[in-house]
Design an enzyme around this catalytic site. Structure first.
Site, short mmCIF file in Angstrom:
data_model
loop_
_atom_site.label_atom_id
_atom_site.label_comp_id
_atom_site.label_asym_id
_atom_site.label_seq_id
_atom_site.Cartn_x
_atom_site.Cartn_y
_atom_site.Cartn_z
N ASP A 11 0.88 -1.19 0.00
CA ASP A 11 0.00 0.00 0.00
C ASP A 11 0.91 1.23 0.00
O ASP A 11 2.11 1.14 0.28
CB ASP A 11 -0.88 -0.01 1.26
CG ASP A 11 -1.77 1.22 1.37
OD1 ASP A 11 -2.32 1.66 0.33
OD2 ASP A 11 -1.94 1.75 2.49
N SER A 12 0.31 2.39 -0.27
CA SER A 12 1.07 3.63 -0.19
C SER A 12 1.46 3.94 1.26
O SER A 12 2.34 4.75 1.50
CB SER A 12 0.21 4.78 -0.72
OG SER A 12 -0.99 4.84 0.01
N CYS A 74 -4.33 -1.24 -2.03
CA CYS A 74 -4.46 0.21 -2.17
C CYS A 74 -5.39 0.49 -3.34
O CYS A 74 -5.12 0.06 -4.47
CB CYS A 74 -3.09 0.81 -2.44
SG CYS A 74 -3.11 2.58 -2.73
N GLU A 153 -3.42 8.89 9.02
CA GLU A 153 -1.98 8.66 9.23
C GLU A 153 -1.47 9.50 10.43
O GLU A 153 -0.47 9.17 11.03
CB GLU A 153 -1.17 8.98 7.96
CG GLU A 153 -1.47 8.05 6.79
CD GLU A 153 -0.48 6.88 6.59
OE1 GLU A 153 0.65 6.94 7.09
OE2 GLU A 153 -0.86 5.90 5.92
N CYS A 183 -11.00 3.27 -0.11
CA CYS A 183 -9.61 3.57 0.24
C CYS A 183 -9.32 2.72 1.47
O CYS A 183 -10.13 2.69 2.41
CB CYS A 183 -9.44 5.05 0.57
SG CYS A 183 -7.82 5.44 1.27
N HIS A 185 -7.47 3.06 3.87
CA HIS A 185 -7.32 3.79 5.13
C HIS A 185 -8.67 4.04 5.82
O HIS A 185 -8.73 4.25 7.03
CB HIS A 185 -6.69 5.17 4.88
CG HIS A 185 -5.21 5.15 4.70
ND1 HIS A 185 -4.62 4.65 3.57
CD2 HIS A 185 -4.21 5.58 5.51
CE1 HIS A 185 -3.30 4.79 3.69
NE2 HIS A 185 -3.03 5.35 4.85
#
Ligand code: DGL
Length: 265
Positions: A11-12, A74, A153, A183, A185
């Site tokens: 993932d990023s 991702c 994050e 997403c 996240h």
């Protein structure tokens, strides 16, 4: 190919750990190597060329670890450059868009759904295309939520600021019965998003359908690890800030402080 080789997941950042959590629960015997590009997250506000270049570097790192297959955990990378990544490898590589689209189509009853994601994911129209291919009668309202990833994050998923922002972003999603968190996240924001959307909307994400498709593909290719012992897990990131340990642990639902290593790509 040796079925005891690890599954590479990337993932990023650390959002892809929500997918790892589902994979660990569905396929506990699999050895897993995770790579999160925490030095360069977020990808979602960047252009296709840069996202593709970064994603290829992540793939090369995992190929050097001799993985038996790859999971692009991702939405941004999957929506932007999955075919380019597929063409550089000879092992199976799974993105999150198609498994998620199937689940969205199977969840909605009123055929009016919402999809939220990064700017890159929403502007790629990858979800609209994948959902319409499965059922052209489904109405899709898409909304980019570019500030959600930095909030997560930063460990601010449950804060007042997330709630205010969610109220603003989600106000366009009127009349839907299903909301997809496009997403990896966003599952950490689910409580906040639920507060804004109310109980009548089904909230779904990419983790479960991706784990299920991985199981299906490993079974078909006879690559399932059937060792009978719990798989080993290795976690790599490209930058180790103080928040990474805590947030990564909350994403995964277990303390992984000692297991995370920093690497240079
Ligand atoms: N987890 C990534 C996704 O699914 C985050 C995107 C980003 O880096 O902006 O889209």
């Amino acid at each position: 190919m040796n079925n005891k080789l690890p599954v590479g997941i990337f993932d990023s950042g650390i959002g892809g750990l929500t997918v790892v959590r589902e994979i660990v629960s569905l396929l506990p015997q699999e050895n897993i190597i995770y790579l999160g590009d925490t030095a360069r997250v977020p990808y979602g506000s960047r252009g296709k060329e840069v996202i593709t270049t970064f994603a290829k570097e992540l793939v090369n790192f995992l190929l050097d670890k001799n993985v038996k297959c790859l999971v692009v955990a991702c939405n941004t990378i999957s929506a932007t450059c999955l075919p380019e990544l597929q063409s550089m490898v000879s092992i199976p590589i799974i993105g999150v868009i198609h498994p998620s689209a199937e689940m969205i189509v199977n969840t909605t009853t009123t055929k009016k759904v919402g999809v939220i994601g990064t700017k890159a994911t929403i502007s790629s129209k990858a979800y609209s295309v994948a959902i319409s291919k499965l059922d052209s009668n489904i109405e899709i309202i898409s909304q980019a939520c570019p500030l959600f990833v930095p909030l997560v994050e930063e460990g601010l998923a449950d804060s007042e600021i997330s709630y205010l922002l969610a109220n603003k972003y989600l106000s366009t999603l009127k009349g839907i019965d299903t909301l997809h968190l496009g997403c990896t996240h966003y599952p950490l924001l689910e409580k906040t998003i639920r507060k804004v959307m109310g109980d009548h909307v089904a909230i779904v994400d990419s983790a479960k359908p991706t784990a299920e498709i991985l199981k299906k593909i490993l079974t078909e290719k006879k690559l399932l690890n059937l060792s009978g012992i719990k798989g080993k897990r290795e976690f790599y990131v490209t930058d180790l800030s103080t928040t990474v340990y805590e947030i990564a642990s909350s994403f995964l639902g277990e303390n992984i402080k000692r297991k995370i290593k920093k690497v240079n790509l």
